[in-house]
Scaffold this motif. Sequence first.
Motif, short mmCIF file in Angstrom:
data_model
loop_
_atom_site.label_atom_id
_atom_site.label_comp_id
_atom_site.label_asym_id
_atom_site.label_seq_id
_atom_site.Cartn_x
_atom_site.Cartn_y
_atom_site.Cartn_z
N SER A 185 26.92 -39.66 -8.32
CA SER A 185 26.17 -40.04 -7.11
C SER A 185 27.02 -39.81 -5.86
N ASP A 186 28.31 -40.16 -5.93
CA ASP A 186 29.21 -39.93 -4.80
C ASP A 186 29.31 -38.45 -4.45
N MET A 213 31.59 -33.71 -16.90
CA MET A 213 31.04 -34.92 -16.27
C MET A 213 30.27 -34.60 -15.00
N GLU A 214 30.72 -33.60 -14.27
CA GLU A 214 30.09 -33.25 -13.00
C GLU A 214 29.05 -32.13 -13.14
N GLY A 215 28.82 -31.69 -14.38
CA GLY A 215 27.96 -30.54 -14.64
C GLY A 215 26.49 -30.78 -14.38
N ASP A 216 25.74 -29.71 -14.51
CA ASP A 216 24.30 -29.70 -14.25
C ASP A 216 23.54 -30.22 -15.47
N GLU A 249 28.00 -46.14 -16.26
CA GLU A 249 27.91 -46.56 -14.85
C GLU A 249 28.96 -45.85 -13.99
N ILE A 250 30.18 -45.74 -14.49
CA ILE A 250 31.26 -45.10 -13.74
C ILE A 250 30.96 -43.61 -13.55
N THR A 260 22.76 -35.53 -9.38
CA THR A 260 21.80 -36.45 -9.97
C THR A 260 22.50 -37.35 -10.98
N THR A 261 22.00 -38.58 -11.08
CA THR A 261 22.55 -39.47 -12.10
C THR A 261 21.93 -39.10 -13.44
N LEU A 262 22.67 -39.39 -14.49
CA LEU A 262 22.25 -39.03 -15.84
C LEU A 262 21.39 -40.13 -16.44
#
Length: 159
Positions: free
Chosen positions: A52-53, A131-134, A45-46, A57-59
């Motif tokens: 999202s921020d 964490m921020e990757g595609d 969730e975190i 896209t969310t995973l």
Amino acid sequence: MKMRAQHAFLVLFVFILGSCSKESIDDTPNIEATNVVALEQEVLEIVNSHRSDLGATTLVFSPIAYEYANKHTDYMIAKGNLSHDNFSSRASSIAAKVQVQMVAENVAKDYSTAQEAFLGWYESTSHKKTMEGDFTHTAVSVKKDKNGNLYYTQLFYKE
């Protein structure tokens, strides 16, 4: 066929780059510790809230990634330390079940909360980039060893 060869090369290339330690294969006995499901869900969730921020896209949760994240967390507990040992094998196993373009992982130890684990990864350039990757899919495994130490494995992949 040329496209498949390029795809295989890309997956192999990412497998090699995705592991931040040398590959080693050893015969460390693998134990099965109990999952701390609430922490696993909170980490997901975190991470998704953070993505999202950023407008990413969310995973999506992946049961396949969860299987291999759990096996790796058990492996780290058996060894008593963090590692990316056998990452290529995990990535290949995932790729054998799902068509992936790339696979990566983050590991952590001794964070008592999901927020602490996230911040530990966030403050590390390479872990933050993962964490921020595609990526499109993920799974988080969190388990306690017999002394109460928490181990974390988060696998990411892009279909």
